[in-house]
Design a protein around this motif. Sequence first.
Motif, PDB file in Angstrom:
ATOM      1  N   LEU A  33       0.932  -1.368  -0.046  1.00  0.00           N
ATOM      2  CA  LEU A  33       0.249  -0.087   0.105  1.00  0.00           C
ATOM      3  C   LEU A  33       1.024   1.024   0.430  1.00  0.00           C
ATOM      4  N   MET A  82       1.854   4.958   0.416  1.00  0.00           N
ATOM      5  CA  MET A  82       1.050   6.692   0.163  1.00  0.00           C
ATOM      6  C   MET A  82       1.778   7.742  -0.342  1.00  0.00           C
ATOM      7  N   THR A 125       0.162  10.623  11.814  1.00  0.00           N
ATOM      8  CA  THR A 125      -1.040   9.471  11.551  1.00  0.00           C
ATOM      9  C   THR A 125      -0.119   8.367  13.081  1.00  0.00           C
ATOM     10  N   CYS A 164      -8.149  -1.914  -3.101  1.00  0.00           N
ATOM     11  CA  CYS A 164      -8.061  -3.042  -1.822  1.00  0.00           C
ATOM     12  C   CYS A 164      -9.055  -4.061  -2.316  1.00  0.00           C
ATOM     13  N   GLN A 212       1.027  -3.858  -5.755  1.00  0.00           N
ATOM     14  CA  GLN A 212       1.117  -2.822  -5.925  1.00  0.00           C
ATOM     15  C   GLN A 212      -0.481  -1.585  -5.073  1.00  0.00           C
ATOM     16  N   TRP A 264      -0.510  12.892  -0.604  1.00  0.00           N
ATOM     17  CA  TRP A 264      -0.309  13.144   0.489  1.00  0.00           C
ATOM     18  C   TRP A 264       0.575  13.807   0.937  1.00  0.00           C
ATOM     19  N   ILE A 318      -8.543   5.967   3.571  1.00  0.00           N
ATOM     20  CA  ILE A 318      -8.106   4.833   3.831  1.00  0.00           C
ATOM     21  C   ILE A 318      -8.127   4.132   4.706  1.00  0.00           C
ATOM     22  N   ILE A 352      -8.451  -0.052   4.130  1.00  0.00           N
ATOM     23  CA  ILE A 352      -7.266  -0.707   4.658  1.00  0.00           C
ATOM     24  C   ILE A 352      -7.591  -1.901   5.844  1.00  0.00           C
ATOM     25  N   VAL A 377       1.203  -7.466   4.030  1.00  0.00           N
ATOM     26  CA  VAL A 377       1.094  -6.293   3.735  1.00  0.00           C
ATOM     27  C   VAL A 377       2.006  -5.096   4.202  1.00  0.00           C
ATOM     28  N   TRP A 380       2.498  -0.889   4.171  1.00  0.00           N
ATOM     29  CA  TRP A 380       1.801   0.257   3.724  1.00  0.00           C
ATOM     30  C   TRP A 380       2.764   1.616   4.263  1.00  0.00           C
ATOM     31  N   TRP A 402       4.651   0.384   8.415  1.00  0.00           N
ATOM     32  CA  TRP A 402       3.718  -0.631   9.034  1.00  0.00           C
ATOM     33  C   TRP A 402       3.387  -2.059   8.162  1.00  0.00           C
TER      34      TRP A 402
END
Length: 473
Positions: free
Chosen positions: A59, A61, A70, A309, A324, A330, A347, A351, A369, A371, A402
């Motif tokens: 994922l 961003m 965040t 997703c 991807q 952002w 998201i 997500i 997964v 991010w 993450w």
Amino acid sequence: MKRPVLTAKPSRRELLYHSGMGLGTIALSAMLQKDRAQAGVLAPKRAHHDATAKNCIFLLMEGGPSHIDTFDPKPKLVDLHMTEFVKERNKFEASMNTGKRYFVRSPFDFRRAGRMGIEINAKLAHFADCVDDVCFYRGLQATSVNHPTALYHLNTGNRFGGDPAIGAWVTYGLGTENQNLPGFVVLPDLAFPQGGAGNWSNGFLPAHYQGTPLRSQGAPVLDIRPPEYVTEHQQRKTLDFIGRLNRSHSQRHPHHDELASRIESYELAFRMQAEMPEAINIDLEPKATRELYGVGSDNSEVDSVGRRCLLARRLVERGVRFVQVIVSGWDSHDYIEKAHGKRLDSIDRPIAGLLKDLKRSGLLEETLVVWAGEFGRTPDNGLRGGQAVWGRDHNAPAMAFWIAGGGAPRGKIVGATDETGRNAVETVHPIQNMHVTLLHLLGLDDTRLTYFAQGREKQLSQTGGELIKELIA
């Protein structure tokens, strides 16, 4: 090993190489070619070591999400808000005369979630239910604050582009489980990210390994079905004829790998006609599943991210090795509460839906997964027109990242940034070590996953790296 080129007067080494050194090697070569023709170029390969993760959903961003707003809150910024930020400027900053800068607190509230009470942005109400399945890493550092170079670095390991994307490396190392679908699929936003298709390039790897982008609006794949007047039999005859011509040409020019890739692309496109329409049709999912992802939401951005997703889950469960999903927007230099707020809303449900859906189906155990953005954002900002606009600039020394599933730790925080979030200060690692770790979780060893190009063996980490051991369960 690089294949020797047969010269007009071959050396002994060249002659031995091209003669095959006996009938045994000729027979083996024939059998391997037969197996390759039957299984396809992207046939599954044995991993370097046992691993839980078999595929990956990345994922991305795009634009650089703020870690401070965040997943890495900084209470100290409340005390420092609108006080002057002073640091030693380098020559470039001094020449730009950027003026005074001021610390800016986060405009967002935070909440504790999961058994460990990990703090996350309070707008992530759905994602809060998934925190116990996520490992948050706060020690990552980028090397560029320019969007295209930082994106290239994150995606390919090379800030200047031209190298294979991580998805290309993974499919090169592991192949893929489904020969009727691409091994590496990209689900971009309406507009491509900065740097364009170079972010999912095959680079110097054979063209089979490049990412296949699907459109975010309308039909994901154009012309997936042939015209009504063209039958499958006619297509097959045409492809066979083109194949014979291409193979004849290939025999006369055996070192032109691009031609072999083109032949395989034609065959893959033919096979995709049978499986791709069903794979990308998310309307086949139960209504409850679509709602879990936010598909059909009144918020068009939630619907868009949710569709991608959900499509990512459908692709990995059908054997696609690397998917991807790109979410743009952002880059919040100004008015971060509004800009980041819209992105967080877009998201949160999709997500969270992805993680919950993967978990209940058992796919989270074998799906890694990820991010991440291309860099983080600063704890300070300048004034615009004499007024503070509550935004943040690009920041390489600290960024958000993450991982979940696929052998990653769960409900854990690794690493730390300083009290203002400007620098990573604990368990600090560069992006190349992130790459090495992601490959390891997928069963690949960066030092063994190499390809001879431009005179040397090349690898995703460029010059080698080390594992972030704390990110391996």
